[in-house]
Design a protein around this motif. Structure first.
Motif, PDB file in Angstrom:
ATOM      1  N   PHE A   7     -18.929  35.772 -45.064  1.00 12.07           N
ATOM      2  CA  PHE A   7     -18.076  36.523 -44.146  1.00 12.07           C
ATOM      3  C   PHE A   7     -17.546  37.750 -44.890  1.00 12.07           C
ATOM      4  O   PHE A   7     -16.931  37.610 -45.951  1.00 12.07           O
ATOM      5  N   THR A   8     -17.768  38.907 -44.339  1.00  7.07           N
ATOM      6  CA  THR A   8     -17.401  40.150 -45.012  1.00  7.07           C
ATOM      7  C   THR A   8     -16.313  40.869 -44.239  1.00  7.07           C
ATOM      8  O   THR A   8     -16.466  41.149 -43.046  1.00  7.07           O
ATOM      9  N   GLY A   9     -15.216  41.165 -44.924  1.00 10.22           N
ATOM     10  CA  GLY A   9     -14.134  41.925 -44.331  1.00 10.22           C
ATOM     11  C   GLY A   9     -14.002  43.283 -44.987  1.00 10.22           C
ATOM     12  O   GLY A   9     -14.885  43.721 -45.730  1.00 10.22           O
ATOM     13  N   ASP A  10     -12.881  43.947 -44.737  1.00 10.11           N
ATOM     14  CA  ASP A  10     -12.639  45.249 -45.345  1.00 10.11           C
ATOM     15  C   ASP A  10     -12.170  45.135 -46.791  1.00 10.11           C
ATOM     16  O   ASP A  10     -12.359  46.057 -47.581  1.00 10.11           O
ATOM     17  N   TYR A  11     -11.547  43.980 -47.120  1.00 10.04           N
ATOM     18  CA  TYR A  11     -10.918  43.843 -48.433  1.00 10.04           C
ATOM     19  C   TYR A  11     -11.476  42.694 -49.269  1.00 10.04           C
ATOM     20  O   TYR A  11     -11.213  42.624 -50.462  1.00 10.04           O
ATOM     21  N   CYS A  12     -12.192  41.791 -48.654  1.00  9.30           N
ATOM     22  CA  CYS A  12     -12.741  40.654 -49.397  1.00  9.30           C
ATOM     23  C   CYS A  12     -14.021  40.165 -48.735  1.00  9.30           C
ATOM     24  O   CYS A  12     -14.368  40.582 -47.629  1.00  9.30           O
ATOM     25  N   ARG A  13     -14.689  39.277 -49.430  1.00  5.94           N
ATOM     26  CA  ARG A  13     -15.895  38.633 -48.919  1.00  5.94           C
ATOM     27  C   ARG A  13     -15.781  37.138 -49.209  1.00  5.94           C
ATOM     28  O   ARG A  13     -15.314  36.740 -50.284  1.00  5.94           O
ATOM     29  N   LEU A  14     -16.165  36.316 -48.261  1.00 13.34           N
ATOM     30  CA  LEU A  14     -16.200  34.869 -48.461  1.00 13.34           C
ATOM     31  C   LEU A  14     -17.649  34.431 -48.605  1.00 13.34           C
ATOM     32  O   LEU A  14     -18.485  34.772 -47.771  1.00 13.34           O
ATOM     33  N   PHE A  73     -15.334  27.726 -49.704  1.00 11.22           N
ATOM     34  CA  PHE A  73     -15.771  29.110 -49.799  1.00 11.22           C
ATOM     35  C   PHE A  73     -15.024  29.803 -50.934  1.00 11.22           C
ATOM     36  O   PHE A  73     -13.820  29.602 -51.109  1.00 11.22           O
ATOM     37  N   ALA A  74     -15.753  30.608 -51.704  1.00 12.02           N
ATOM     38  CA  ALA A  74     -15.141  31.439 -52.736  1.00 12.02           C
ATOM     39  C   ALA A  74     -14.723  32.762 -52.123  1.00 12.02           C
ATOM     40  O   ALA A  74     -15.437  33.324 -51.281  1.00 12.02           O
ATOM     41  N   VAL A  75     -13.563  33.257 -52.554  1.00 10.66           N
ATOM     42  CA  VAL A  75     -13.077  34.562 -52.118  1.00 10.66           C
ATOM     43  C   VAL A  75     -13.483  35.581 -53.178  1.00 10.66           C
ATOM     44  O   VAL A  75     -13.109  35.446 -54.345  1.00 10.66           O
ATOM     45  N   ILE A  76     -14.243  36.594 -52.763  1.00  9.02           N
ATOM     46  CA  ILE A  76     -14.784  37.587 -53.687  1.00  9.02           C
ATOM     47  C   ILE A  76     -14.041  38.911 -53.534  1.00  9.02           C
ATOM     48  O   ILE A  76     -13.881  39.421 -52.411  1.00  9.02           O
ATOM     49  N   ASP A  77     -13.592  39.443 -54.656  1.00  8.66           N
ATOM     50  CA  ASP A  77     -13.018  40.787 -54.685  1.00  8.66           C
ATOM     51  C   ASP A  77     -14.190  41.779 -54.719  1.00  8.66           C
ATOM     52  O   ASP A  77     -14.939  41.814 -55.694  1.00  8.66           O
ATOM     53  N   VAL A 133     -14.301  44.891 -55.204  1.00  8.10           N
ATOM     54  CA  VAL A 133     -14.178  45.943 -56.213  1.00  8.10           C
ATOM     55  C   VAL A 133     -14.763  45.476 -57.540  1.00  8.10           C
ATOM     56  O   VAL A 133     -15.584  46.151 -58.164  1.00  8.10           O
ATOM     57  N   SER A 134     -14.348  44.277 -57.970  1.00  4.10           N
ATOM     58  CA  SER A 134     -14.872  43.720 -59.223  1.00  4.10           C
ATOM     59  C   SER A 134     -16.132  42.887 -59.002  1.00  4.10           C
ATOM     60  O   SER A 134     -16.845  42.571 -59.952  1.00  4.10           O
ATOM     61  N   ASN A 135     -16.372  42.511 -57.732  1.00  6.22           N
ATOM     62  CA  ASN A 135     -17.474  41.615 -57.350  1.00  6.22           C
ATOM     63  C   ASN A 135     -17.365  40.270 -58.055  1.00  6.22           C
ATOM     64  O   ASN A 135     -18.370  39.639 -58.374  1.00  6.22           O
ATOM     65  N   ARG A 136     -16.119  39.808 -58.243  1.00  5.55           N
ATOM     66  CA  ARG A 136     -15.871  38.534 -58.911  1.00  5.55           C
ATOM     67  C   ARG A 136     -15.082  37.612 -57.993  1.00  5.55           C
ATOM     68  O   ARG A 136     -14.277  38.062 -57.163  1.00  5.55           O
ATOM     69  N   ALA A 137     -15.299  36.312 -58.154  1.00  8.74           N
ATOM     70  CA  ALA A 137     -14.551  35.314 -57.390  1.00  8.74           C
ATOM     71  C   ALA A 137     -13.128  35.209 -57.923  1.00  8.74           C
ATOM     72  O   ALA A 137     -12.914  35.127 -59.134  1.00  8.74           O
ATOM     73  N   VAL A 138     -12.151  35.217 -57.031  1.00  8.36           N
ATOM     74  CA  VAL A 138     -10.739  35.202 -57.433  1.00  8.36           C
ATOM     75  C   VAL A 138      -9.951  34.072 -56.774  1.00  8.36           C
ATOM     76  O   VAL A 138      -8.740  33.960 -56.973  1.00  8.36           O
ATOM     77  N   GLY A 139     -10.620  33.216 -56.020  1.00  9.47           N
ATOM     78  CA  GLY A 139      -9.949  32.092 -55.387  1.00  9.47           C
ATOM     79  C   GLY A 139     -10.907  31.373 -54.460  1.00  9.47           C
ATOM     80  O   GLY A 139     -12.067  31.770 -54.309  1.00  9.47           O
ATOM     81  N   SER A 140     -10.410  30.305 -53.844  1.00 10.65           N
ATOM     82  CA  SER A 140     -11.250  29.553 -52.912  1.00 10.65           C
ATOM     83  C   SER A 140     -10.382  28.873 -51.863  1.00 10.65           C
ATOM     84  O   SER A 140      -9.170  28.698 -52.038  1.00 10.65           O
ATOM     85  N   LEU A 141     -11.002  28.481 -50.773  1.00  9.34           N
ATOM     86  CA  LEU A 141     -10.362  27.748 -49.697  1.00  9.34           C
ATOM     87  C   LEU A 141     -11.452  27.023 -48.919  1.00  9.34           C
ATOM     88  O   LEU A 141     -12.635  27.275 -49.134  1.00  9.34           O
ATOM     89  N   ALA A 142     -11.057  26.107 -48.034  1.00 10.07           N
ATOM     90  CA  ALA A 142     -12.057  25.248 -47.391  1.00 10.07           C
ATOM     91  C   ALA A 142     -11.718  24.949 -45.944  1.00 10.07           C
ATOM     92  O   ALA A 142     -10.544  24.819 -45.575  1.00 10.07           O
ATOM     93  N   LYS A 189      -3.292  36.246 -55.003  1.00  8.30           N
ATOM     94  CA  LYS A 189      -2.023  35.991 -54.318  1.00  8.30           C
ATOM     95  C   LYS A 189      -1.344  37.291 -53.897  1.00  8.30           C
ATOM     96  O   LYS A 189      -1.342  38.275 -54.632  1.00  8.30           O
ATOM     97  N   GLN A 190      -0.775  37.245 -52.695  1.00  5.98           N
ATOM     98  CA  GLN A 190       0.021  38.352 -52.164  1.00  5.98           C
ATOM     99  C   GLN A 190      -0.755  39.672 -52.158  1.00  5.98           C
ATOM    100  O   GLN A 190      -0.222  40.735 -52.480  1.00  5.98           O
ATOM    101  N   THR A 191      -2.017  39.586 -51.783  1.00  8.05           N
ATOM    102  CA  THR A 191      -2.854  40.770 -51.635  1.00  8.05           C
ATOM    103  C   THR A 191      -3.401  40.824 -50.213  1.00  8.05           C
ATOM    104  O   THR A 191      -3.383  39.827 -49.476  1.00  8.05           O
ATOM    105  N   ARG A 192      -3.934  41.986 -49.845  1.00  3.41           N
ATOM    106  CA  ARG A 192      -4.606  42.101 -48.552  1.00  3.41           C
ATOM    107  C   ARG A 192      -5.817  41.173 -48.498  1.00  3.41           C
ATOM    108  O   ARG A 192      -6.157  40.643 -47.438  1.00  3.41           O
ATOM    109  N   MET A 193      -6.466  40.964 -49.645  1.00  5.89           N
ATOM    110  CA  MET A 193      -7.613  40.051 -49.682  1.00  5.89           C
ATOM    111  C   MET A 193      -7.213  38.657 -49.229  1.00  5.89           C
ATOM    112  O   MET A 193      -7.946  37.998 -48.480  1.00  5.89           O
TER     113      MET A 193
END
Length: 237
Positions: free
Chosen positions: A30-37, A92-96, A98-107, A130-134
């Motif tokens: 899933f691709t948004g404006d600020y993150c990708r799952l 699902f991993a939450v991908i930033d 900008v860095s193209n790195r995983a920064v969190g997850s949720l299910a 945390k506390q980001t638009r992502m």
């Protein structure tokens, strides 16, 4: 909601004559404006996630999780291997981007396709998320998937009643508090009362409106500070 009665004059729930069981969620990106799952994959995301979680000053982020803080990278990767490709929960991993790195997850979890209900859980957000638009957009992307693509009727959030940050997050995101199940779970050698929250399909248009107004570029200053809170934009007509 209007009152309905059966042939005996008894009150009953409103009819759903055309209801059919919904599809089971699938592992998609899933691709948004600020993150990708992306579907969580230990090989692709494990090292990045461990490094992101290790940025926390201590282990308090894991107090209300079923997992404990991880001693080292290998321990986290072994844990991540247990999570990937599961039918329920589906991580699902939450991908930033900008860095193209995983920064969190949720299910997505406690999936009930027959009744069109699903829960969001195992929310493990690193200090980078945390506390980001992502972070907000990650929740929005899965909610939109559940309500609009799968046609689910109910989207749940549950947490330890002692976890005030989680309770605050649920209400910020538009979930309504439904009550507390006392002594619902025993975990980590202690009793847990569980708070239940939900968003239902009739809530979704207003909740979606709030997300989209909040996530809009014009809601943020050049420095990235929000102009209006999510709660205010959800109630604004």
């Amino acid at each position: 909601m209007s009152q309905h009665t059966n042939d005996y004059g008894q009150p009953v729930g409103f009819p759903l004559p055309d209801w059919q069981p919904r599809a089971w969620p699938s592992y998609e990106t899933f691709t948004g404006d600020y993150c990708r799952l992306e579907p969580l994959n230990a090989e692709h995301h494990g090292r990045e996630l461990y490094a992101a979680y290790a940025l926390a000053e201590d282990g308090r982020d894991w107090t209300y999780m079923f997992a404990e803080p991880f001693a080292d990278e290998a321990a986290y990767i072994a844990y991540a291997r247990q999570l990937e490709n599961g039918r329920d929960p589906m991580h699902f991993a939450v991908i930033d981007p900008v860095s193209n790195r995983a920064v969190g997850s949720l299910a997505l979890m406690r999936i009930d396709a027959t009744n069109g209900s699903v829960e969001i859980g195992h929310v493990a957000f690193s200090p980078l998320l945390k506390q980001t638009r992502m972070a907000t957009e990650a929740h929005y992307l899965l909610m939109r998937y559940a309500f609009e693509q799968l046609g689910y009727r109910r989207y749940e959030w549950k947490c330890d009643s002692c976890n005030q940050p989680s309770r605050n997050a649920a209400q910020r995101l538009g979930f309504q508090f439904e009550g507390t199940f006392r002594q619902a779970i025993v975990y980590k050698g202690r009793s847990r009362d569980t708070c239940w929250f939900s968003i239902i399909d009739s809530d979704w248009p207003q909740v979606k409106q709030g997300f989209e107004r909040w996530l809009a570029a014009e809601n943020f200053t050049a420095e990235g500070t929000q102009r209006e809170k999510l709660e205010a934009l959800r109630t604004l007509r």
